[in-house]
Design an enzyme around this catalytic site. Structure first.
Site, PDB file in Angstrom:
ATOM      1  CD  GLU A  48      -2.911  -1.214   2.261  1.00 60.26           C
ATOM      2  OE1 GLU A  48      -2.401  -1.699   3.288  1.00 60.26           O
ATOM      3  OE2 GLU A  48      -4.074  -0.836   2.190  1.00 60.26           O
ATOM      4  CD  GLU A  52      -3.843  -5.964   3.480  1.00 62.41           C
ATOM      5  OE1 GLU A  52      -4.059  -6.663   2.463  1.00 62.41           O
ATOM      6  OE2 GLU A  52      -3.091  -4.972   3.468  1.00 62.41           O
TER       7      GLU A  52
HETATM    8  C1  LIG Z   1      -3.229  -2.323   7.335  1.00 59.46           C
HETATM    9  C2  LIG Z   1      -2.555  -3.300   6.450  1.00 59.46           C
HETATM   10  O1  LIG Z   1      -3.285  -3.279   5.240  1.00 59.46           O
HETATM   11  C3  LIG Z   1      -2.542  -4.665   7.084  1.00 59.46           C
HETATM   12  C4  LIG Z   1      -1.367  -5.520   6.727  1.00 59.46           C
HETATM   13  O2  LIG Z   1      -0.340  -5.124   6.242  1.00 59.46           O
HETATM   14  S1  LIG Z   1      -1.579  -7.188   7.102  1.00 59.46           S
HETATM   15  C5  LIG Z   1      -0.010  -7.931   6.808  1.00 59.46           C
HETATM   16  C6  LIG Z   1       0.161  -8.431   5.409  1.00 59.46           C
HETATM   17  N1  LIG Z   1       1.366  -9.194   5.334  1.00 59.46           N
HETATM   18  C7  LIG Z   1       1.374 -10.539   5.283  1.00 59.46           C
HETATM   19  O3  LIG Z   1       0.343 -11.179   5.277  1.00 59.46           O
HETATM   20  C8  LIG Z   1       2.716 -11.216   5.230  1.00 59.46           C
HETATM   21  C9  LIG Z   1       2.688 -12.591   5.880  1.00 59.46           C
HETATM   22  N2  LIG Z   1       3.975 -13.220   5.748  1.00 59.46           N
HETATM   23  C10 LIG Z   1       4.277 -14.047   4.729  1.00 59.46           C
HETATM   24  O4  LIG Z   1       3.487 -14.343   3.849  1.00 59.46           O
HETATM   25  C11 LIG Z   1       5.677 -14.612   4.722  1.00 59.46           C
HETATM   26  O5  LIG Z   1       6.211 -14.471   6.014  1.00 59.46           O
HETATM   27  C12 LIG Z   1       6.604 -13.897   3.710  1.00 59.46           C
HETATM   28  C13 LIG Z   1       6.224 -14.313   2.279  1.00 59.46           C
HETATM   29  C14 LIG Z   1       6.512 -12.386   3.825  1.00 59.46           C
HETATM   30  C15 LIG Z   1       8.067 -14.288   3.984  1.00 59.46           C
HETATM   31  O6  LIG Z   1       8.215 -15.680   4.010  1.00 59.46           O
HETATM   32  P1  LIG Z   1       9.579 -16.311   4.593  1.00 59.46           P
HETATM   33  O7  LIG Z   1      10.735 -15.603   3.980  1.00 59.46           O
HETATM   34  O8  LIG Z   1       9.461 -17.781   4.432  1.00 59.46           O
HETATM   35  O9  LIG Z   1       9.624 -15.890   6.115  1.00 59.46           O
HETATM   36  P2  LIG Z   1       8.756 -16.483   7.287  1.00 59.46           P
HETATM   37  O10 LIG Z   1       9.494 -17.610   7.924  1.00 59.46           O
HETATM   38  O11 LIG Z   1       7.367 -16.722   6.824  1.00 59.46           O
HETATM   39  O12 LIG Z   1       8.713 -15.237   8.287  1.00 59.46           O
HETATM   40  C16 LIG Z   1       9.822 -14.884   9.108  1.00 59.46           C
HETATM   41  C17 LIG Z   1       9.287 -14.543  10.489  1.00 59.46           C
HETATM   42  O13 LIG Z   1       8.429 -13.382  10.388  1.00 59.46           O
HETATM   43  C18 LIG Z   1       7.138 -13.671  10.933  1.00 59.46           C
HETATM   44  N3  LIG Z   1       6.158 -12.929  10.125  1.00 59.46           N
HETATM   45  C19 LIG Z   1       5.998 -12.980   8.803  1.00 59.46           C
HETATM   46  N4  LIG Z   1       5.058 -12.106   8.407  1.00 59.46           N
HETATM   47  C20 LIG Z   1       4.626 -11.494   9.519  1.00 59.46           C
HETATM   48  C21 LIG Z   1       3.665 -10.477   9.772  1.00 59.46           C
HETATM   49  N5  LIG Z   1       2.987  -9.858   8.773  1.00 59.46           N
HETATM   50  N6  LIG Z   1       3.486 -10.097  11.048  1.00 59.46           N
HETATM   51  C22 LIG Z   1       4.178 -10.646  12.060  1.00 59.46           C
HETATM   52  N7  LIG Z   1       5.114 -11.599  11.880  1.00 59.46           N
HETATM   53  C23 LIG Z   1       5.321 -12.018  10.619  1.00 59.46           C
HETATM   54  C24 LIG Z   1       7.008 -15.159  10.785  1.00 59.46           C
HETATM   55  O14 LIG Z   1       6.057 -15.670  11.712  1.00 59.46           O
HETATM   56  C25 LIG Z   1       8.406 -15.621  11.088  1.00 59.46           C
HETATM   57  O15 LIG Z   1       8.576 -15.575  12.491  1.00 59.46           O
HETATM   58  P3  LIG Z   1       9.582 -16.582  13.243  1.00 59.46           P
HETATM   59  O16 LIG Z   1      10.935 -16.299  12.695  1.00 59.46           O
HETATM   60  O17 LIG Z   1       9.385 -16.258  14.673  1.00 59.46           O
HETATM   61  O18 LIG Z   1       9.097 -17.937  12.884  1.00 59.46           O
END
Ligand SMILES: C[C@H](O)CC(=O)SCCNC(=O)CCNC(=O)[C@H](O)C(C)(C)COP(=O)(O)OP(=O)(O)OC[C@H]1O[C@@H](n2cnc3c(N)ncnc32)[C@H](O)[C@@H]1OP(=O)(O)O
Length: 738
Positions: A133, A153
């Protein structure tokens, strides 16, 4: 301080703002405040003419830190994943000064997007949620081919809250935006370029250089200065857009009738099209503020972390082992299970040899793989042009001689223990020393297969519940002897196959089977007592299960369901002594499998199904064998009570699994119930849901039923103990949760 941004101004007048909150550059309050400060500084400084926003170490931003969303959870079960430290959520959602729209409108829209200096986003790695965003509000976006962009989201029960609901449709058109937002669909850089989401592609090493030039080009009017929020050229005409939104609403209500947030999100998008984007930004901020406090959000955030943590196995994944490369697999048995495993493997780009006893069976196995792939094409999960290439990864063989070079074997034959022992003896002599030897059975104790083998450390269970190419879970069953390296290898293979891995200890019946049996048995018992079978499936589906128990039994197949039942009565004592006779009564006439397409329902092959018209006859037959009589009290059950009577025995069995230490953490059962049995993700999984109702309530209900309907309902010691010590809500709360 949790993360910040760095501002660096080049001699060419371009400032680079780098988001730095490793490992994923998530947007914490500190990061956002720092981004705002640095943006304001860059706008004030005379030596800055244009700005590039990027992320450190090849990762733009994974979006908001989702631990900020959802309310604090309570748990009476060990290892549920809520931590206490989530106090900053209001600050994050609303803003430092407690005002709605602080981040989305005052910062992203009125400072960043409205800037009088061009901002360009340089994207590598993830640009997700709030990360994307911020990029959308920049005046251009450059990305690498492999960058991953999306607004996921809705996965957390919220909606994009930094303007994503407004800017994405204006950049890529409403149709594509709806697909990305409502289905949490991610796209890579190349696809993003194709749809107009990014403006240019660069290699990772030249990314900031190209973005820098792009920003200067915008300044010099050689490139367009795009303000996404007010673009209209990609938007469909309003009547067409409204029809799309209405279609999306209908689809969403059909697919997830219990979920509110997709509809809220659609309303917010519509607000922008009808009343203009600025009004919609306010509506978006308000909606985010409300949705992030919902139980749905709390459950979904919990589930996200539960799922992430299934691949963290204490004593195994903390040993520093690196997964070995696996290229070639062998599957022994080309029946329904073996061919579906082969399909799942080739879809993940692995080479597979499929072994059968004779030419005819081998060709039938390959044909099944082909049909599975064709179904994928029909369901648009696979492009038709890729079918032949993928199918060519699977070769049929007749001799173990061909196993000399394979990295892993999966045995998938139906048969007794001595047959499996013979197969494993052959595998041991023909497969190379590094090869993992696995059985896909979940009903035979692996130690029995193991006992005469020399290489017990390489033997492991790989249980794909039902059809491997369709079900998103891989249960990895380890024995005392299975080496940690084998588990680490399988976790990596599971990840490549896009399966959620759940590591369990070897026992009779995997964790998912342990939950499936009470699910099906409770339902059949109700039917034998006179409750309408299809009413049960409807009530359970309305609760949110992907399939009611009877559809599920058809999916799993009668043969497998019966084998599980036999295994359970042998191993789990009085709980499973008196099991329903319904399947046995039907099995004389019907085999629910791929050829008959008949079971509790009749299937037309196009995913349509209708009730089996003969079902009453089978129920009467089962009732006369079991000697059960019609119970008018049970026939009056409300849908809510029906769901309790079917799912509380599942909770009880999940507690037995915890008691037997089959899984390392309770949250693994939540994941197993969602990915293996279709328990609604938005209720957090079976244990999380049980926790919200309170063990005391569940235990008291089970106790009451066990007095009338026998030991099948008797609460296990684990559940009884928690019910006596903990009190997480009484009956009133329980009712309102269902
Ligand atoms: C207002 C806004 O519109 C709202 C938002 O932004 S909502 C958030 C949207 N973001 C997401 O959904 C991202 C979710 N994360 C993912 O899909 C994957 O982590 C990724 C593709 C970014 C990276 O994958 P990868 O490199 O394999 O790392 P991955 O092992 O998953 O993550 C590393 C660490 O970060 C954490 N993490 C990843 N995304 C996170 C998030 N959004 N919030 C908090 N923790 C998160 C994981 O739990 C992991 O923690 P750990 O080391 O304690 O196990």
């Amino acid at each position: 301080m949790k993360g910040k941004t760095y501002l660096e101004v080049g001699a060419d007048g371009v400032a680079i703002i780098t988001i730095n909150n490793p490992p994923l550059n998530l947007l914490s309050v500190d990061v956002l405040l720092s981004l705002k400060n640095n943006t304001e500084q860059a706008l004030l400084r005379d030596d800055v003419k244009a700005v590039v926003i990027t992320g450190s170490k090849g990762k733009f931003s994974g979006g908001f830190d989702v631990t900020a969303f959802g309310k604090k959870g309570l748990s009476c079960f060990p290892s549920n994943l809520y931590d206490e430290a989530r106090t900053t959520q209001l600050e994050l959602i609303i803003g430092k000064h407690g005002k709605l729209g602080f981040w989305s409108i005052e910062f992203v829209t009125d400072i960043l997007e409205a800037a009088r200096k061009p901002f360009v986003a340089a994207i590598d790695g993830p640009a997700l949620g709030g990360g994307l965003e911020i990029a959308l509000a920049c005046h251009a976006r450059i990305s690498t081919s492999s960058a991953v962009l999306g607004l996921p989201e809705l996965r957390y029960g919220i909606l994009p809250g930094l303007g994503g609901t407004q800017r994405l449709p204006r950049l890529v058109g409403l149709r594509k935006a709806l697909e990305m937002i409502l289905m949490s669909k991610l796209v890579n850089g190349d696809n993003a370029r194709g749809m107009g989401l990014v403006d240019g592609i660069s290699s990772a090493d030249l990314l900031t250089t190209i973005a820098r030039h792009w920003a200067k080009d915008i300044l010099a009017h050689r490139r367009p200065w795009t303000v996404s929020l007010y673009r209209t050229d990609w938007l469909e005409p309003l009547p067409e857009a409204k029809m799309m939104l209405e279609h999306a609403r209908v689809k969403s209500k059909k697919q997830a009738p219990n979920l509110k947030h997709p509809l809220v999100c659609i309303d917010v998008i519509e607000e922008g099209l009808v009343h203009g984007p600025r009004a919609a930004l306010w509506k978006e901020s308000k909606a985010l503020h409300e949705l992030q406090q919902s139980d749905t959000c709390r459950s979904l955030v919990y589930f996200f972390f539960a799922q992430q943590r299934t691949s963290k196995v204490p004593g195994i994944t903390d040993m520093g082992l690196i997964p070995r490369k696996a290229n070639t697999f062998a599957v022994v048995g080309g029946g329904i299970l073996g061919s579906s495993i082969a399909t799942a493997l080739i879809l993940s780009n692995y080479s597979v040899i499929l072994k059968e006893l004779d030419e005819k069976a081998m060709l039938a196995g390959i044909e099944r793989v082909k049909v599975n792939l064709q179904d994928h094409v029909k369901q648009r999960k696979l492009a038709e042009v890729k079918l032949d290439k993928i199918l060519s990864l699977c070769k049929g063989v007749l001799h173990y001689e061909d196993f000399r070079e394979v990295d892993m074997v999966i045995e998938a034959v139906s048969g007794n223990i001595s047959l499996k022992q013979r197969i494993f003896a052959e595998l041991e002599s023909y497969c190379p020393p590094h090869c993992i030897l696995s059985s896909s059975t979940s009903m035979i104790n692996l130690n029995l297969i193991n006992e005469r083998r020399n290489f017990q450390n390489r033997i492991v269970g790989t249980h794909f519940f039902g059809q491997a190419h369709l079900v998103p879970v891989l249960e990895i069953i380890r024995t005392e002897k299975t080496s940690p390296q084998v588990i680490v290898d399988l976790l990596a293979i599971g990840k490549k196959m896009r399966k959620t891995p759940v590591v369990v200890h070897n026992s009779s019946g995997s964790a998912i089977n342990r939950m499936f049996i009470p699910y099906s048995q409770a339902a059949m018992m109700l039917v034998e007592h006179g409750v309408d079978l299809y009413q049960i499936d409807q009530a359970v589906a309305a609760f949110g299960m992907t399939m009611g128990p009877f559809r599920m039994m058809d999916f799993v197949g009668f043969e497998v369901a019966t084998a599980m039942k036999v295994q359970f009565s042998k191993n789990f004592g009085e709980r499973f002594n008196e099991l329903s006779k319904l399947i046995s009564a039907m099995q004389e006439d019907i085999q629910a499998d791929e050829t008959t397409r008949k079971g509790f329902y009749i299937y037309d092959g196009e995913s349509k199904f209708t009730p089996n018209p003969d079902i009453k006859m089978y129920v009467n037959k089962a009732r006369s064998i079991s000697g059960l009589s019609i119970d008018y009290e049970l026939m009056q059950l409300s849908d809510e009570e029906t769901v309790e009577m079917i799912l509380f025995p599942v909770v009880n069995e999940a507690c037995c699994v915890l008691e037997d230490k089959i899984v390392v953490k309770a949250s693994d059962l939540d994941v197993a119930s969602v990915t293996g049995m279709g328990f609604p993700e938005y209720r957090g999984g079976i244990i999380f849901w049980a926790d919200t109702l309170g063990p005391k309530y569940i235990c008291s209900k089970l106790e009451k039923w066990s007095k009338t309907y026998g030991p099948f309902f008797k609460p296990c010691a684990y559940l009884a103990e928690r019910a006596s010590k903990e009190s997480l809500g009484g009956e009133g709360q329980a009712k309102s949760q269902l």
